[in-house]
Design a protein around this motif. Sequence first.
Motif, short mmCIF file in Angstrom:
data_model
loop_
_atom_site.label_atom_id
_atom_site.label_comp_id
_atom_site.label_asym_id
_atom_site.label_seq_id
_atom_site.Cartn_x
_atom_site.Cartn_y
_atom_site.Cartn_z
N ASN A 25 35.83 -1.27 -41.96
CA ASN A 25 36.42 -2.09 -40.90
C ASN A 25 35.37 -2.64 -39.96
O ASN A 25 35.44 -3.81 -39.55
N VAL A 26 34.40 -1.81 -39.60
CA VAL A 26 33.34 -2.27 -38.69
C VAL A 26 32.47 -3.33 -39.36
O VAL A 26 32.16 -4.37 -38.75
N PHE A 29 34.31 -6.61 -39.65
CA PHE A 29 34.42 -7.23 -38.33
C PHE A 29 33.12 -7.93 -37.94
O PHE A 29 33.14 -9.04 -37.40
N THR A 35 32.74 -13.19 -34.12
CA THR A 35 32.57 -11.83 -33.61
C THR A 35 31.65 -11.79 -32.41
O THR A 35 31.91 -11.09 -31.43
N HIS A 110 40.04 -7.93 -37.78
CA HIS A 110 40.49 -7.65 -36.42
C HIS A 110 40.17 -8.82 -35.50
O HIS A 110 39.21 -9.57 -35.73
N TRP A 113 36.94 -6.80 -30.29
CA TRP A 113 36.41 -5.44 -30.21
C TRP A 113 37.46 -4.43 -29.80
O TRP A 113 37.52 -3.32 -30.34
N HIS A 115 40.71 -4.56 -30.24
CA HIS A 115 41.61 -4.39 -31.37
C HIS A 115 41.00 -3.43 -32.39
O HIS A 115 41.66 -2.49 -32.85
N LEU A 116 39.75 -3.65 -32.73
CA LEU A 116 39.06 -2.80 -33.70
C LEU A 116 38.91 -1.37 -33.19
O LEU A 116 39.27 -0.41 -33.88
N ASN A 119 42.21 0.72 -32.99
CA ASN A 119 42.68 1.19 -34.29
C ASN A 119 41.80 2.31 -34.83
O ASN A 119 42.30 3.30 -35.38
N MET A 120 40.49 2.16 -34.71
CA MET A 120 39.58 3.17 -35.25
C MET A 120 39.67 4.49 -34.47
O MET A 120 39.49 5.57 -35.05
N GLY A 167 44.59 -6.90 -39.06
CA GLY A 167 44.39 -5.63 -38.40
C GLY A 167 44.82 -4.45 -39.24
O GLY A 167 45.67 -4.55 -40.12
#
Length: 272
Positions: A25-26, A29, A35, A110, A113, A115-116, A119-120, A167
């Motif tokens: 995910n990172v 992103f 980004t 995502h 930041w 949002h990411l 979730n993480m 997401g």
Amino acid sequence: MVIPVHDLNPARRTPWVLYALIVANVVVFLLTPGTTGSLTGNVPLAELCRLEAFLDRFAAVPQELIHHRLPRLVPTGETGVGPGGAGCVVRPAGYEKSPELSVLSAMFLHGGWLHLLGNMLFLWIFGDNVEDRMGHGRFALFYLVCGYAAAYAYALLNAASTTPLIGASGAVAGVLGAYLVLYPRARVWVLVPFLVFLPLRLPAWIVLGAWFALQAVYSSGGGVTGAGTVAYLAHVGGFLAGMLLALPLRPGTTQPPEPPRIAFGRQARRTW
């Protein structure tokens, strides 16, 4: 809304799938157009056009999922000047897109930041125990199934929508639903915003039950202004899917040990 920071529920094995999901995910992103400007909110038009084209190709769109009909014109990622001024250029699509596979790619995209990281954070705190109970392979499949259930739950009730869905929230909601079924009495340290952030240790059924209730209220149209930018209905669908899939595992699940009581900021010994 409370912010979870740690659960008192040790896992027996290393959650390799959880780590891989967070890294994926990172990385995705960081490779997503726009980004660099998402942190400051200052994104140039050219970057916005590239982002729009990227999402149109890789995000899940409800109308495409239900009707399997792709738009005639799609953004190209280029900028141009038209009668209304500068904007993004659109042309007939020069690529093929599978709506079904777009759900998979959308799980790793995502919108910013916050949002990411949100979730993480939830995945990190609650995912290790669910993976520990299911095993690595079954947890990976479970995560994907919940993500698909969340996306299609939203699309079925918003079949005309052309707004891209992105997401990991739906899949992560499934993890939360499974945790609630498997470890309802596990204690979770949370921060409660009340003038300052107050640390509290609450049972998981309160933390996750309140989270689900909030998503349900927002998905029905209540809640704060601007809630429409978040697909709360997808959260509800993913959460319910996670609960249903975890139910067969509940009878054999070992519950975490009861933590010692806390009195005046210290751990108090039991006298009974």
